[in-house]
Design an enzyme around this catalytic site. Structure first.
Site, short mmCIF file in Angstrom:
data_model
loop_
_atom_site.label_atom_id
_atom_site.label_comp_id
_atom_site.label_asym_id
_atom_site.label_seq_id
_atom_site.Cartn_x
_atom_site.Cartn_y
_atom_site.Cartn_z
N ARG A 33 -8.63 12.30 6.43
CA ARG A 33 -8.49 10.97 5.60
C ARG A 33 -9.28 10.81 6.14
NH1 ARG A 33 -5.72 7.33 3.08
NH2 ARG A 33 -4.51 5.39 4.53
N TYR A 38 0.11 5.08 0.49
CA TYR A 38 -0.19 6.21 1.38
C TYR A 38 -0.20 5.64 3.18
CZ TYR A 38 -0.99 8.46 -2.60
OH TYR A 38 -1.63 8.89 -4.16
N SER A 62 -2.47 0.79 -4.70
CA SER A 62 -3.23 2.26 -4.03
C SER A 62 -3.97 2.77 -4.83
CB SER A 62 -1.57 2.94 -4.16
OG SER A 62 -2.16 4.03 -3.52
N ASN A 63 -4.97 2.71 -3.82
CA ASN A 63 -6.46 3.57 -4.08
C ASN A 63 -5.89 5.20 -5.49
OD1 ASN A 63 -7.84 2.11 -2.91
ND2 ASN A 63 -8.19 3.53 -1.53
N ASP A 105 0.99 -1.00 0.02
CA ASP A 105 0.02 -0.13 -0.06
C ASP A 105 0.81 1.03 0.04
OD1 ASP A 105 -2.14 1.86 0.16
OD2 ASP A 105 -1.87 2.14 2.86
#
Lengths: 233, 233
Positions: A40, A11, A117-118, A9
């Protein structure tokens, strides 16, 4: 079989996202920490709602929407300049101090390394470049092509599709326990970088390994791979 | 066409879920409000993660898992007795004071009334019975048969399937703005019971109506239906 690849991942795992709080505090004195944390949480909430409802939007836009909401909720005046600074910070996030060294060492041992990652591709490319990690990763994968954010299985499947390795021979690494659960449900062995000493989520998943930084991941991978090769120490 | 049916969310919309805080405060003095709010957030988070990852569990179990997590996170000792009291409270939640009167009046005007909730059928039947609302609703619908929580479209579709009415002739009512967004994305006109004066989520949805209690819904329905019948006042 030994582990042959590691998916990270981005972040919060490789890059310190709560450092956004420093900038937020400069822009909104006294409210920086509250804003950064609420932002967040809201950002993640929006990724989930949009995935559940099939209303995908790239992470950049979701992140912007979340910022606008949080400032409205907190009564903070968000100028276009402040918005651009906050979002622009995403391209300059600092890696955690141990990140680069551990990644180089793992790569040196023949592991294939990927980010999943998103974040949308432009965001990821920018932060990877800025952190001097461009030569470290074999793949930098965004969920954008499947238009679903984690924890949708389709998002995690991008890793196995691109690596061409069964999920069981990969370890998925995240600082977010929910991300660990999603990856484990998909089929990856998992390593939880539990930087804040958070309790395990009650989701029926126990990570295969856990530590407080990426340095602990190095030990986990060595032990797993020594155990997989009989006779080696 | 005038509105012909109304679908209500249950917890937080008809029934006051934050009244759990009173019991929580009795069990854990000084921590009741924090625990009740964290529990509610975690419960919702788990419904979303389990829907995203196709790992459905009934709401009762998800709610229990969330309680266990929150007590662990807050360092509160959760006895089996306290756990049973907290979960048992779900069957006895008080309706908001105006709920019953407004529901009876709307029903008297020929509207078909339904509940559509993440709660599993046993939980819903118990709270509806306890609140004296059993004779008011034509349908009490749980997402349980589709094994997906809101905001999955399959969950909202239960309403139109059972009512046999197009979504556009139904109004979906919730106190949760994210639920309003999910319902609107599915195709329902929406009425947001914004009891706490929360800001609108940045999800590109504006509810068709908004008020601070169910009493405002009554006015909304009357105005919509008068406007739909030319010449009536």
């Amino acid at each position: 079989m030994p582990l042959r690849a590691i998916i990270f991942d981005a972040y919060g795992t490789l890059f310190d996202v709560y450092s956004m709080g420093v900038l937020a505090e400069r822009l909104f004195p006294g409210q920086g920490k509250t804003l950064a944390e609420m932002w967040r949480d809201k950002q993640i909430e929006y990724t989930r709602l949009r995935t559940l409802s099939n209303t995908y939007k790239p992470f950049w836009e979701v992140t912007q929407d979340a910022l606008v909401f949080c400032c409205r909720k907190l009564g903070l005046p968000l100028t276009l300049e402040a918005q651009n600074m906050m979002l622009g910070q995403y391209a300059k996030l600092q890696p955690f101090p141990e990140s680069l060294e551990v990644l180089r060492e793992l790569k040196g041992k023949g592991m294939r390394l990927a980010i999943l990652s998103n974040g949308n591709p432009e965001m990821l490319d920018a932060v990877v470049e800025s952190a001097g990690m461009k030569d470290v990763f074999h793949h930098v994968l965004s969920v954008d092509p499947v238009r679903k954010f984690k924890t949708a299985p389709e998002a995690y499947q991008l890793g196995t599709d691109v690596l061409g390795i069964p999920a069981k021979d990969v370890v998925f690494v995240s600082s977010n326990c929910w991300d660990i659960c999603g990856a484990a449900w998909y089929g990856y062995p998992t390593f939880w970088v539990n930087r804040s000493g958070a309790p395990l989520e009650e989701l029926g998943v126990t990570p295969h390994g856990e530590g407080t930084s990426l340095s602990d991941l190095r030990d986990f991978v060595r032990q797993r791979n020594e155990a997989a090769v009989p006779g080696s120490q």
